[in-house]
Design a protein around this motif. Structure first.
Motif, PDB file in Angstrom:
ATOM      1  N   MET A 157     -22.990  52.049  46.598  1.00 35.22           N
ATOM      2  CA  MET A 157     -23.541  53.044  47.510  1.00 35.22           C
ATOM      3  C   MET A 157     -23.167  52.678  48.945  1.00 35.22           C
ATOM      4  SD  MET A 157     -25.091  55.080  45.455  1.00 35.22           S
ATOM      5  CE  MET A 157     -26.017  56.082  46.620  1.00 35.22           C
ATOM      6  N   ASN A 165     -23.174  49.399  53.877  1.00 39.29           N
ATOM      7  CA  ASN A 165     -22.858  49.342  52.457  1.00 39.29           C
ATOM      8  C   ASN A 165     -23.491  48.116  51.826  1.00 39.29           C
ATOM      9  OD1 ASN A 165     -21.756  50.068  50.013  1.00 39.29           O
ATOM     10  ND2 ASN A 165     -19.648  50.217  50.777  1.00 39.29           N
ATOM     11  N   ASP A 213     -20.168  44.325  47.021  1.00 36.88           N
ATOM     12  CA  ASP A 213     -19.865  44.544  45.614  1.00 36.88           C
ATOM     13  C   ASP A 213     -19.111  43.368  45.000  1.00 36.88           C
ATOM     14  OD1 ASP A 213     -20.129  46.169  43.361  1.00 36.88           O
ATOM     15  OD2 ASP A 213     -18.081  46.933  43.575  1.00 36.88           O
ATOM     16  N   SER A 260     -25.080  44.281  44.195  1.00 33.16           N
ATOM     17  CA  SER A 260     -24.951  45.682  43.778  1.00 33.16           C
ATOM     18  C   SER A 260     -25.200  45.850  42.291  1.00 33.16           C
ATOM     19  CB  SER A 260     -23.554  46.203  44.138  1.00 33.16           C
ATOM     20  OG  SER A 260     -22.546  45.445  43.476  1.00 33.16           O
ATOM     21  N   ASN A 263     -27.901  48.880  42.547  1.00 32.07           N
ATOM     22  CA  ASN A 263     -27.486  50.256  42.231  1.00 32.07           C
ATOM     23  C   ASN A 263     -28.431  50.911  41.234  1.00 32.07           C
ATOM     24  OD1 ASN A 263     -25.326  50.280  43.969  1.00 32.07           O
ATOM     25  ND2 ASN A 263     -23.828  49.663  42.423  1.00 32.07           N
ATOM     26  N   ILE A 273     -31.330  52.104  43.109  1.00 29.82           N
ATOM     27  CA  ILE A 273     -30.999  53.212  44.004  1.00 29.82           C
ATOM     28  C   ILE A 273     -30.893  54.531  43.243  1.00 29.82           C
ATOM     29  CG2 ILE A 273     -29.172  54.146  45.494  1.00 29.82           C
ATOM     30  CD1 ILE A 273     -28.561  51.199  46.282  1.00 29.82           C
ATOM     31  N   THR A 274     -30.213  54.506  42.117  1.00 29.36           N
ATOM     32  CA  THR A 274     -29.949  55.746  41.388  1.00 29.36           C
ATOM     33  C   THR A 274     -30.817  55.916  40.148  1.00 29.36           C
ATOM     34  OG1 THR A 274     -28.201  54.708  40.058  1.00 29.36           O
ATOM     35  CG2 THR A 274     -27.542  55.691  42.154  1.00 29.36           C
TER      36      THR A 274
END
Length: 246
Positions: free
Chosen positions: A1, A79, A82, A91, A95, A98-99
């Protein structure tokens, strides 16, 4: 992201209202404004992590970075790293926060999978936890080394050749399985004055852990940008004019 911000729209909107000196300073002011907003977003994202996560580690908090704008490239980016040296990138788990949805496999899970332990693990009552409420890295290395799940190079790298080290490894008697109808996991054989027993260290499963959205990265960034972009650009323009050469 990631969050990208460009200052071209801001620069074009105000250029015609400025004098010659002000116009010359506008790219500098725009870059300063973008960088200040990006830093605000990074600080804000970190604060949300502190509020919503249980004792986030410094490694997780430091996973956010800013790629700064310049006069020649009026773009700033916030950012999440990663990649990482000898460690899983943050990440990997952020992630999922986040999602939402399923988490990706960790390196340790891939290593355990090679000895038939399933695809994902969660801590069992016998796991050794660190001060942040996570399974301790040293404990996990010990488990992987005892199972030789690192492969020969990693296995030897994490264990010395001393007799003491080899004796300790032999004393850490663990295996992967589902003994006596118990859940699949990494188990340790325990010998005591009261007899023999088993202690679960890690639970193993094929289904990925599922996460709810707890860290809406894009929404947090957008809210901070809307709230603070005007003042940051105004402050940057004042700074640019104060330091301009006639």
């Amino acid at each position: 992201m990631r969050i990208e911000m460009t200052g071209l729209e801001t620069m074009h909107r105000v250029r015609d209202k400025l004098g010659e000196v002000e116009r010359r300073q506008l790219p500098f002011a725009t870059a300063v404004g973008l960088n200040n907003i990006a830093e605000r977003i990074r600080r804000g994202e970190r604060e949300v992590m502190r509020q919503r996560f249980d004792r986030p580690t410094p490694y997780t908090l430091d996973a956010l970075y800013v790629r700064r704008a310049s006069k020649s490239k009026l773009e700033a980016e916030v950012n999440i790293k990663d990649s990482a040296y000898k460690a899983a990138p943050a990440s990997l788990w952020l992630n999922a926060e986040i999602t939402g949805g399923d988490r990706r496999q960790k390196r340790s899970e891939k290593a355990l999978g090679r000895v038939g332990g399933g695809k994902f693990w969660t801590p069992a009552p016998g796991a050794v936890m660190d001060g942040y409420g996570n399974v301790g890295r040293g404990f996990l290395v010990k488990v992987l080394s005892a199972l030789k799940a690192h492969g020969e190079q990693g296995y030897m790298a994490n264990r010395s050749k001393s007799k003491r080290s080899q004796r300790k490894a032999r004393g850490f008697d663990i295996f992967v399985g589902a003994p006596n109808g118990e859940p699949m996991g990494v188990w340790q054989r325990i010998n005591s004055a009261h007899g023999h027993g088993l202690k679960p260290l890690l639970w193993m499963q094929d289904q990925a852990p599922t996460y709810q959205v707890r860290f809406p990265f894009d929404k947090i960034a957008a809210n901070i940008y809307r709230a603070h972009a005007p003042e940051e650009f105004e402050r940057a323009i004042r700074l640019a004019l104060a330091t301009a050469r006639g």
